[in-house]
Scaffold this motif. Structure first.
Motif, PDB file in Angstrom:
ATOM      1  N   ALA A 187      11.501   5.435  -4.251  1.00  0.00           N
ATOM      2  CA  ALA A 187      12.235   4.119  -4.984  1.00  0.00           C
ATOM      3  C   ALA A 187      12.402   2.919  -5.067  1.00  0.00           C
ATOM      4  CB  ALA A 187      13.993   4.128  -3.575  1.00  0.00           C
ATOM      5  N   ALA A 188      11.101   2.755  -4.244  1.00  0.00           N
ATOM      6  CA  ALA A 188      10.875   1.101  -4.166  1.00  0.00           C
ATOM      7  C   ALA A 188       9.245   1.412  -5.598  1.00  0.00           C
ATOM      8  CB  ALA A 188       9.570   0.520  -3.332  1.00  0.00           C
ATOM      9  N   ARG A 189       8.307   2.498  -5.014  1.00  0.00           N
ATOM     10  CA  ARG A 189       7.684   2.364  -6.872  1.00  0.00           C
ATOM     11  C   ARG A 189       8.638   3.025  -7.702  1.00  0.00           C
ATOM     12  NH1 ARG A 189       5.917   7.476  -4.851  1.00  0.00           N
ATOM     13  NH2 ARG A 189       4.579   6.502  -3.013  1.00  0.00           N
ATOM     14  N   GLY A 190       9.239   3.221  -8.018  1.00  0.00           N
ATOM     15  CA  GLY A 190       9.591   3.483  -8.991  1.00  0.00           C
ATOM     16  C   GLY A 190      10.109   2.410  -9.628  1.00  0.00           C
ATOM     17  N   ARG A 217       0.384  -0.798  -0.416  1.00  0.00           N
ATOM     18  CA  ARG A 217       0.202  -0.300   0.034  1.00  0.00           C
ATOM     19  C   ARG A 217       0.788   0.873  -0.070  1.00  0.00           C
ATOM     20  NH1 ARG A 217      -2.391  -0.103   6.286  1.00  0.00           N
ATOM     21  NH2 ARG A 217      -0.668  -0.128   7.157  1.00  0.00           N
ATOM     22  N   GLY A 218       2.341   1.163   0.119  1.00  0.00           N
ATOM     23  CA  GLY A 218       3.047   2.396   0.126  1.00  0.00           C
ATOM     24  C   GLY A 218       3.275   2.359  -0.811  1.00  0.00           C
ATOM     25  N   ILE A 219       3.709   1.567  -1.773  1.00  0.00           N
ATOM     26  CA  ILE A 219       4.186   1.819  -3.061  1.00  0.00           C
ATOM     27  C   ILE A 219       2.955   2.211  -3.880  1.00  0.00           C
ATOM     28  CG2 ILE A 219       4.496   0.406  -5.191  1.00  0.00           C
ATOM     29  CD1 ILE A 219       6.137  -1.889  -3.605  1.00  0.00           C
ATOM     30  N   LEU A 220       1.387   1.983  -3.761  1.00  0.00           N
ATOM     31  CA  LEU A 220       0.625   2.482  -4.783  1.00  0.00           C
ATOM     32  C   LEU A 220       0.101   3.560  -4.049  1.00  0.00           C
ATOM     33  CD1 LEU A 220      -1.220  -1.189  -5.323  1.00  0.00           C
ATOM     34  CD2 LEU A 220       0.412   0.464  -6.825  1.00  0.00           C
ATOM     35  N   SER A 221       0.439   4.323  -2.826  1.00  0.00           N
ATOM     36  CA  SER A 221       0.024   6.255  -1.938  1.00  0.00           C
ATOM     37  C   SER A 221       0.644   7.169  -2.700  1.00  0.00           C
ATOM     38  CB  SER A 221       0.637   5.571  -0.562  1.00  0.00           C
ATOM     39  OG  SER A 221       1.901   5.745  -0.571  1.00  0.00           O
ATOM     40  N   THR A 222       0.658   7.739  -2.555  1.00  0.00           N
ATOM     41  CA  THR A 222       1.571   8.617  -2.917  1.00  0.00           C
ATOM     42  C   THR A 222       2.734   9.047  -2.148  1.00  0.00           C
ATOM     43  OG1 THR A 222      -0.391  10.566  -2.028  1.00  0.00           O
ATOM     44  CG2 THR A 222      -0.553   9.702  -4.163  1.00  0.00           C
ATOM     45  N   SER A 223       2.829   8.209  -0.943  1.00  0.00           N
ATOM     46  CA  SER A 223       4.151   9.022   0.125  1.00  0.00           C
ATOM     47  C   SER A 223       4.987   9.999  -0.987  1.00  0.00           C
ATOM     48  CB  SER A 223       4.425   7.906   0.392  1.00  0.00           C
ATOM     49  OG  SER A 223       5.334   8.362   1.342  1.00  0.00           O
ATOM     50  N   LEU A 224       5.371  10.344  -0.399  1.00  0.00           N
ATOM     51  CA  LEU A 224       7.197  11.136  -0.378  1.00  0.00           C
ATOM     52  C   LEU A 224       8.182  10.565  -0.244  1.00  0.00           C
ATOM     53  CD1 LEU A 224       5.754  14.536  -1.566  1.00  0.00           C
ATOM     54  CD2 LEU A 224       6.159  12.261  -3.499  1.00  0.00           C
ATOM     55  N   ARG A 225       8.714  10.056   1.130  1.00  0.00           N
ATOM     56  CA  ARG A 225       9.251   9.317   1.595  1.00  0.00           C
ATOM     57  C   ARG A 225      10.262   8.801   0.639  1.00  0.00           C
ATOM     58  NH1 ARG A 225       6.812   5.184   6.001  1.00  0.00           N
ATOM     59  NH2 ARG A 225       9.246   3.950   5.153  1.00  0.00           N
TER      60      ARG A 225
END
Length: 146
Positions: free
Chosen positions: A100-103, A87-95
């Motif tokens: 890095a994981a989202r990219g 859910r962190g990857i699918l969120s709009t968090s800027l941590r």
């Protein structure tokens, strides 16, 4: 009974199909127009002698074939590798760790997942991750993929 008269299920597609058959539209609400167009189109098809099974075959698009792994599986694997939640990857968090994981997840899905033998488009990737296509393109550019 409302039936779509276009494979895209849009008013523009419905209007294009029905206007080609010689129908005209009045000013109505969108839902009323689609219903009216669908009923007129079905009546025209029945007048031409097409059976209900033939009309259903025209209206039902073929389901796309899944080729390759599922995007959810890849996202879960990348999340586990980076030590973050899906859910962190699918969120709009800027941590920074989540960014890095989202990219990496976007790049992995772009490289490994296919629909009907083709890669996901940027728009389709954006729908999976909840971003627009330009954000997805930027993530891929940072990794040298676009």
């Amino acid at each position: 009974m409302t039936l779509a008269v276009s494979s895209k299920h849009t008013m523009a597609g419905a209007q294009r199909v029905v206007v080609d058959d010689g129908f005209r539209l009045k000013r109505l609400y969108r839902r009323q127009r689609v219903t009216l167009l669908s009923l007129r189109w079905l009546a025209a098809q029945e007048a031409l002698g097409r059976t209900a099974a033939a009309v259903e075959a025209i209206e039902q698009p073929d389901e796309p074939e899944d080729n390759g792994p599922n995007p959810e599986e890849i996202i879960a694997a990348v999340a586990a590798e980076h030590g973050v939640e899906v859910r962190g990857i699918l969120s709009t968090s800027l941590r920074s760790d989540i960014v890095a994981a989202r990219g990496d997840a976007v790049a992995a899905v772009y490289l490994n997942c296919q629909i009907d033998g083709r890669r996901y488009t940027l728009t389709e990737l954006g729908r999976v991750f909840g971003f627009d296509r330009t954000a997805v393109r930027r993530m891929l550019q940072k990794r040298g993929l676009k």
